[in-house]
Design a protein around this motif. Structure first.
Motif, PDB file in Angstrom:
ATOM      1  N   PHE A  49      -8.897  -0.034  -5.345  1.00 29.82           N
ATOM      2  CA  PHE A  49      -8.403  -1.206  -4.637  1.00 29.82           C
ATOM      3  C   PHE A  49      -7.544  -0.736  -3.463  1.00 29.82           C
ATOM      4  CE2 PHE A  49      -9.223  -2.327  -9.031  1.00 29.82           C
ATOM      5  CZ  PHE A  49     -10.058  -3.419  -8.877  1.00 29.82           C
ATOM      6  N   ARG A  71     -11.832  -4.228  -3.014  1.00 22.07           N
ATOM      7  CA  ARG A  71     -12.323  -3.054  -3.742  1.00 22.07           C
ATOM      8  C   ARG A  71     -13.329  -2.250  -2.919  1.00 22.07           C
ATOM      9  NH1 ARG A  71     -14.741  -7.530  -5.770  1.00 22.07           N
ATOM     10  NH2 ARG A  71     -16.972  -7.487  -6.188  1.00 22.07           N
ATOM     11  N   THR A 102     -15.778   1.608  -3.275  1.00 25.77           N
ATOM     12  CA  THR A 102     -16.228   2.649  -4.187  1.00 25.77           C
ATOM     13  C   THR A 102     -15.813   3.988  -3.593  1.00 25.77           C
ATOM     14  OG1 THR A 102     -18.055   1.265  -4.899  1.00 25.77           O
ATOM     15  CG2 THR A 102     -18.196   3.604  -5.434  1.00 25.77           C
ATOM     16  N   THR A 117      -1.570  -7.531  -3.169  1.00 25.28           N
ATOM     17  CA  THR A 117      -0.576  -6.999  -4.108  1.00 25.28           C
ATOM     18  C   THR A 117      -1.204  -6.520  -5.411  1.00 25.28           C
ATOM     19  OG1 THR A 117      -0.173  -9.167  -5.087  1.00 25.28           O
ATOM     20  CG2 THR A 117       1.184  -8.562  -3.214  1.00 25.28           C
ATOM     21  N   GLY A 118      -2.523  -6.403  -5.446  1.00 21.65           N
ATOM     22  CA  GLY A 118      -3.161  -5.906  -6.664  1.00 21.65           C
ATOM     23  C   GLY A 118      -3.497  -7.002  -7.643  1.00 21.65           C
ATOM     24  N   MET A 119      -3.899  -8.160  -7.147  1.00 19.74           N
ATOM     25  CA  MET A 119      -4.210  -9.262  -8.046  1.00 19.74           C
ATOM     26  C   MET A 119      -5.663  -9.725  -7.933  1.00 19.74           C
ATOM     27  SD  MET A 119      -4.436 -12.798  -8.183  1.00 19.74           S
ATOM     28  CE  MET A 119      -3.525 -13.549  -6.861  1.00 19.74           C
ATOM     29  N   CYS A 120      -6.203  -9.819  -6.706  1.00 18.46           N
ATOM     30  CA  CYS A 120      -7.501 -10.499  -6.573  1.00 18.46           C
ATOM     31  C   CYS A 120      -8.704  -9.562  -6.627  1.00 18.46           C
ATOM     32  CB  CYS A 120      -7.538 -11.366  -5.323  1.00 18.46           C
ATOM     33  SG  CYS A 120      -8.000 -10.500  -3.815  1.00 18.46           S
ATOM     34  N   GLY A 121      -8.536  -8.310  -6.228  1.00 20.96           N
ATOM     35  CA  GLY A 121      -9.671  -7.386  -6.320  1.00 20.96           C
ATOM     36  C   GLY A 121     -10.669  -7.507  -5.176  1.00 20.96           C
ATOM     37  N   GLY A 122     -10.364  -8.334  -4.183  1.00 19.83           N
ATOM     38  CA  GLY A 122     -11.289  -8.519  -3.066  1.00 19.83           C
ATOM     39  C   GLY A 122     -11.442  -7.280  -2.201  1.00 19.83           C
ATOM     40  N   GLY A 167       0.818  -1.205   0.000  1.00 18.68           N
ATOM     41  CA  GLY A 167       0.000   0.000   0.000  1.00 18.68           C
ATOM     42  C   GLY A 167       0.857   1.263   0.000  1.00 18.68           C
ATOM     43  N   VAL A 194      -3.519  -1.409  -3.476  1.00 17.41           N
ATOM     44  CA  VAL A 194      -2.565  -0.641  -4.290  1.00 17.41           C
ATOM     45  C   VAL A 194      -2.911   0.846  -4.386  1.00 17.41           C
ATOM     46  CG1 VAL A 194      -1.657  -2.544  -5.665  1.00 17.41           C
ATOM     47  CG2 VAL A 194      -3.705  -1.348  -6.439  1.00 17.41           C
TER      48      VAL A 194
END
Lengths: 280, 470
Positions: free
Chosen positions: A235, A226, A228, A219-224, A90, A238
């Motif tokens: 995300f 997220r 708004t 690390t910016g892969m799964c999107g869990g 982060g 990241v």
């Protein structure tokens, strides 16, 4: 494997640990987080960096014992090892252009707010801290906050220590009394941060919130993780974890945080039973 | 003797049984079937299959060894070109690569090259008796970022040439998409583990829990004495559609859903990592990842799993074999449908109802195929007023990813395109930054394992040439 160099119980449900992780310690900054796994079968959980010692190569974490993973972590002793510890992840808390700041922490969130307050102090800013807890027994880090704050206000829900009430009350008073904060930075339960933002917004005081959603890889892969923010998908791992509080959709974040409530309850019970049987 | 017109069938688990377990679907050839299949190879002079392989395995040569019953010999041939034969034999789209070029395939079915490759690799891994000759160290150090297919290939090729290679992996386990993305039933994790162990035997160091761009930057790798860096950091953030309801509980990206199940082992009952086991699951998208997600959802106990895809069956980007397997297992295809909204559950009488904010359905609109787009694929056109709601409690978005921003944001002088993909010279994988090479999804965006391996191989060759000149 990462060694637990030091362990200190801060209150009955909050524990502090120094973990030997030289590469992470070398880079960590206030506002960033790490991901750890306690053991080989463990889940990955994010914890915000609560401090670091670059020379000793250790990173400080402070966590509340809330579920299975934190129970397993809390069962570890000084000198034990945890399997994985990765970071720093982060973005660091932004400090540019800030001369006077109000740090608002709630509960275990104060552990994360502390290094932020310390960082601003180091930079020569005027630091006001407002920290809130349910009661006196849960108070943590009072001395540390005193040392880095020009003004410290302690709140408890039941009035057993400091002032009685919620953190937004002294914040509103300070703003109305004419304190000109360049930034309010708040770290704590989602509901508290939501109300801090509701307090500062009418006065237009820029407010940063530190979000701690459910994460997996971090690390910016799964999107869990997220959220708004300003109508856009962001995300936390990241793009954050700090965001402009005026833009965060807190109701959505609170709903998403409860996604595994039932699973977490069962895990907690299973873990309690496990530790009980070990005691026998 | 007349040539057998059809490939020898791959033995598979029964569709009804396998739809409820995570064991590997395809069971592999026996030695007898392998020899019989190898006998189908015409051993033609111009070897078109070799050009169809992104890593140019000497295919007729290894097949000849299989025919002769010299399975270890066959392995030695394959391992000259491929660092991950047991993986490729399982997940390569052979039907569009080597097998599509097979001379036998003009009149009959092509030789089952992928199945033979898998057989040879498994034979080697199971017997494992033969020790590989270790290369002489040349004293040069190379860093590889990411332990997915491109990184492992690049590391393996360089290690075999005598380089001292360190692979940095952000997650706690090596393998990249091979462990977090591709499910156990298609690629058992023990196989990935074996391939990684083989690389370690060649002297490759693997450092897990290091995020390049965060824990260590690329510039610091050079300061630490690495002379070249290969970036194979893979696909990044998942894309979402931007429709209402995508933040509801029970909406996953395929990456998250698969990572929970595969990497974190949420498919096991006693896992510490939870995954929502939907009763009725919609997977949006038509690629291989969508098929993996759909078949995983079935195995997690779903009653109904739908692939929701806006074009027709003919345009599905997934491999034919994956689509067939999914159909056999009971995945339903809602084709020519586009999601317009995910509907949330809301109990107005109880704000504390934990079901509030979870998925209660998905509204889709019917489509028909219009004029072809610039790639020649017919564009889906929505039919006004044709919306209806599918009854689902879990939605998995599998519509692609954008490259990971961590390295781009922390590496000065590394040029990326407007999608965030690292810009490289195609023949070498060379980036705009001296000594830095890249390949795989970090460059191309989401693609296949073998293309990533090909890129890793290309870069390894270029790095060798670069360091020899230096």
């Amino acid at each position: 494997m990462y060694k637990i160099v030091k362990k200190r119980v801060l209150n009955p449900t909050v524990t502090m640990m120094d973990i030997a992780a030289p590469l992470v310690a070398k880079k960590a900054q206030a506002g960033q987080f790490i991901i750890l796994r306690v053991d080989e079968e463990g889940e990955r959980i994010p914890l915000t960096v609560a401090g670091y010692d670059r020379a000793a190569g250790t990173v400080k974490i402070i966590f509340q014992v809330v579920g299975g993973t934190t129970m397993r972590l809390n069962a570890k002793k000084e000198g034990d090892y945890i399997t994985d510890f990765v970071g720093p992840l982060g973005c660091a808390t932004k400090t540019d252009g800030i001369k006077k700041v109000c740090i608002v922490g709630g509960g275990v969130g104060c552990a994360i707010a502390l290094p932020v307050a310390q960082r601003f102090k180091e930079l020569g800013c005027e630091v006001h801290s407002i920290i809130g807890f349910r009661n006196k027994d849960l108070l943590i880090l009072e001395e540390e906050f005193k040392a880095c704050s020009d003004k410290l206000t302690i709140m408890t829900d039941d009035g057993s220590y400091g002032r009685q009430g919620v953190v937004t009350a002294p914040l509103k008073e300070a703003i109305e009394a004419g304190e000109k904060f360049d930034e309010v930075i708040t770290i704590g339960p989602l509901i508290m941060m939501k109300f801090v933002v509701a307090t500062t917004k009418p006065y237009g005081v820029p407010t940063t919130v530190s979000m701690n959603p459910i994460m997996i890889d971090g690390t910016g892969m799964c999107g869990g993780c997220r959220l708004t923010v300003g109508g856009q998908t962001k995300f936390a791992c990241v793009d954050g974890p700090d965001f402009n509080g005026f833009e965060v959709d807190f109701d959505e974040a609170m709903s998403r945080a409860s996604a595994y409530a039932e699973f977490e309850r069962r895990e907690r019970e299973a873990c309690c039973n496990l530790f009980k049987s070990e005691v026998k | 003797m007349a040539v057998q017109p059809k490939k020898n069938e791959m033995p598979v688990q029964d569709a009804k049984v396998r739809a409820r377990n995570f064991n590997e679907v395809a069971l592999g050839y026996s030695p007898e079937i392998a020899v019989a299949e190898a006998t189908r190879c015409l051993n033609c002079k111009n070897k078109p299959c070799v050009n169809g392989c992104p890593v140019n395995i000497s295919i007729p040569e290894f097949i000849t060894k299989v025919k002769e019953g010299d399975f270890e010999g066959a392995y030695a041939v394959i391992s000259q070109s491929s660092s991950l034969p047991a993986v490729c034999g399982r997940v390569c789209p052979q039907e569009t690569q080597c097998e599509s070029k097979c001379t036998l395939g003009i009149k009959f079915e092509p030789v089952g090259i992928g199945r033979l490759e898998r057989f040879v690799a498994d034979w080697h891994n199971e017997s494992g008796a033969v020790e590989m000759a270790l290369p002489q160290s040349n004293g040069h150090r190379v860093a590889v970022v990411g332990s997915g297919p491109s990184g492992l290939t690049c590391a393996g090729d360089l290690a075999k040439k005598g380089y001292k290679v360190t692979v940095f992996e952000a997650l706690h386990t090596a393998g990249g998409v091979l462990v977090y993305g591709i499910p156990e039933f298609r690629l058992p994790k023990s196989i990935v583990q074996k391939e990684v162990e083989t690389l370690k035997k060649y002297g490759v160091d693997i450092e897990t829990n290091v995020v390049i761009g965060k824990t260590i930057t690329i510039d610091e790798l050079f300061e630490d004495g690495y002379e070249a860096v290969f970036v194979g950091s893979g696909a990044g953030l998942p894309r979402f559609m931007g429709i209402p309801g995508e933040s509801l509980k029970g909406v996953y990206s395929a990456n998250e859903f698969l990572t929970r199940s595969n990497l974190m082992k949420a498919f096991k009952e006693d896992s510490q990592t939870p995954v929502l086991r939907g009763r009725n699951v919609a997977v949006v998208g038509g690629g291989n990842v969508a098929m993996d997600a759909a078949r995983t959802a079935l195995r997690l106990g779903a009653d109904n799993v739908y692939i929701v895809y806006r074009r027709s069956m003919d345009e599905l980007p997934a491999r034919k074999e994956e689509v067939e397997h999914a159909q056999e297992e009971g995945v339903k295809f809602e084709i020519l449908r586009n999601p317009v909204e995910i509907i949330g559950y809301n109990n107005p009488d109880d704000k504390r109802d934990l079901k509030n904010g979870s998925v209660a359905g998905m509204k889709v609109i019917k489509c028909e195929l219009g004029a072809p787009d610039e790639k020649g694929r017919r564009r889906p056109v929505e039919i006004a007023g044709s919306e209806y709601v599918i009854d689902v409690d879990c939605v998995i978005m599998s519509i692609g990813t954008s490259p990971n921003p961590l390295i781009k944001n922390t590496t000065a002088g590394l040029n990326v395109n407007r999608h965030g993909g690292i810009i490289v010279e195609e023949d070498t994988g060379k980036t705009s930054k001296e000594g830095v090479y890249a390949g795989g999804d970090a460059v191309t965006g989401a693609a296949t394992v073998i293309l990533a391996m090909g890129a890793g191989k290309t870069a390894a060759k270029a790095i060798d040439e670069y360091l020899c000149k230096k």
